[in-house]
Design a protein around this motif. Sequence first.
Motif, PDB file in Angstrom:
ATOM      1  N   ILE A  23       0.813  -1.229   0.000  1.00  0.00           N
ATOM      2  CA  ILE A  23       0.000   0.000   0.000  1.00  0.00           C
ATOM      3  C   ILE A  23       0.841   1.273   0.000  1.00  0.00           C
ATOM      4  CG2 ILE A  23      -2.043  -1.087   0.979  1.00  0.00           C
ATOM      5  CD1 ILE A  23      -1.321   0.123   3.645  1.00  0.00           C
ATOM      6  N   GLY A  24       2.154   1.138   0.056  1.00  0.00           N
ATOM      7  CA  GLY A  24       3.029   2.293  -0.112  1.00  0.00           C
ATOM      8  C   GLY A  24       3.283   3.135   1.121  1.00  0.00           C
ATOM      9  N   VAL A  25       3.419   2.466   2.265  1.00  0.00           N
ATOM     10  CA  VAL A  25       3.776   3.167   3.507  1.00  0.00           C
ATOM     11  C   VAL A  25       4.909   2.402   4.178  1.00  0.00           C
ATOM     12  CG1 VAL A  25       1.468   4.140   3.874  1.00  0.00           C
ATOM     13  CG2 VAL A  25       2.032   1.933   4.891  1.00  0.00           C
ATOM     14  N   ILE A  30       2.229   0.843   9.616  1.00  0.00           N
ATOM     15  CA  ILE A  30       1.322  -0.292   9.851  1.00  0.00           C
ATOM     16  C   ILE A  30       1.340  -0.669  11.319  1.00  0.00           C
ATOM     17  CG2 ILE A  30       0.825  -2.712   9.292  1.00  0.00           C
ATOM     18  CD1 ILE A  30       0.292  -0.695   6.976  1.00  0.00           C
ATOM     19  N   ASN A  31       2.529  -0.715  11.904  1.00  0.00           N
ATOM     20  CA  ASN A  31       2.660  -1.043  13.323  1.00  0.00           C
ATOM     21  C   ASN A  31       1.911  -0.033  14.190  1.00  0.00           C
ATOM     22  OD1 ASN A  31       4.418  -0.663  16.021  1.00  0.00           O
ATOM     23  ND2 ASN A  31       4.462  -2.799  15.355  1.00  0.00           N
ATOM     24  N   ALA A  32       2.059   1.248  13.889  1.00  0.00           N
ATOM     25  CA  ALA A  32       1.394   2.293  14.675  1.00  0.00           C
ATOM     26  C   ALA A  32      -0.117   2.204  14.547  1.00  0.00           C
ATOM     27  CB  ALA A  32       1.881   3.670  14.238  1.00  0.00           C
ATOM     28  N   ILE A  33      -0.617   1.872  13.364  1.00  0.00           N
ATOM     29  CA  ILE A  33      -2.072   1.708  13.184  1.00  0.00           C
ATOM     30  C   ILE A  33      -2.554   0.539  14.029  1.00  0.00           C
ATOM     31  CG2 ILE A  33      -3.899   1.104  11.548  1.00  0.00           C
ATOM     32  CD1 ILE A  33      -2.219   2.557   9.372  1.00  0.00           C
ATOM     33  N   GLU A  34      -1.860  -0.580  13.962  1.00  0.00           N
ATOM     34  CA  GLU A  34      -2.268  -1.764  14.725  1.00  0.00           C
ATOM     35  C   GLU A  34      -2.259  -1.505  16.225  1.00  0.00           C
ATOM     36  OE1 GLU A  34      -0.003  -5.217  13.605  1.00  0.00           O
ATOM     37  OE2 GLU A  34      -0.866  -5.251  11.587  1.00  0.00           O
ATOM     38  N   VAL A  39      -3.996   7.161  13.583  1.00  0.00           N
ATOM     39  CA  VAL A  39      -5.256   7.014  12.853  1.00  0.00           C
ATOM     40  C   VAL A  39      -4.950   7.293  11.379  1.00  0.00           C
ATOM     41  CG1 VAL A  39      -7.591   7.902  12.550  1.00  0.00           C
ATOM     42  CG2 VAL A  39      -6.625   7.715  14.850  1.00  0.00           C
ATOM     43  N   PRO A  40      -5.209   6.320  10.519  1.00  0.00           N
ATOM     44  CA  PRO A  40      -4.861   6.510   9.113  1.00  0.00           C
ATOM     45  C   PRO A  40      -5.742   7.556   8.436  1.00  0.00           C
ATOM     46  CG  PRO A  40      -6.128   4.511   9.371  1.00  0.00           C
ATOM     47  CD  PRO A  40      -5.839   5.025  10.757  1.00  0.00           C
ATOM     48  N   LEU A  44      -5.568   6.264   3.056  1.00  0.00           N
ATOM     49  CA  LEU A  44      -4.854   5.084   3.525  1.00  0.00           C
ATOM     50  C   LEU A  44      -5.831   4.007   4.004  1.00  0.00           C
ATOM     51  CD1 LEU A  44      -2.289   3.578   4.105  1.00  0.00           C
ATOM     52  CD2 LEU A  44      -2.029   4.894   6.216  1.00  0.00           C
ATOM     53  N   ALA A  45      -6.859   4.394   4.726  1.00  0.00           N
ATOM     54  CA  ALA A  45      -7.866   3.432   5.186  1.00  0.00           C
ATOM     55  C   ALA A  45      -8.552   2.757   4.004  1.00  0.00           C
ATOM     56  CB  ALA A  45      -8.897   4.132   6.075  1.00  0.00           C
TER      57      ALA A  45
END
Length: 67
Positions: A23-25, A30-34, A39-40, A44-45
């Motif tokens: 997805i290009g990040v 990804i770790n911070a979202i999980e 908050v994406p 991104l969401a």
Amino acid sequence: MTNTLKVQRAIKDITQEQLAQIIGVSRQTINAIEKKKYVPSTVLALKIARYFEKPVEHIFKLDAEDE
């Protein structure tokens, strides 16, 4: 906001790094979202939801205090 991102990754058997590349990040994003530290953006969401072929609401949900 809560999310099922880690569960969705486990179902598809992909790592944070693999999802990040798709997805290009960064993997850190990804770790911070999980971990609910980030908050994406809407874009991104939507990219994440499209990859998993799920509605955004299936992956990201508002907490009671967010409503």
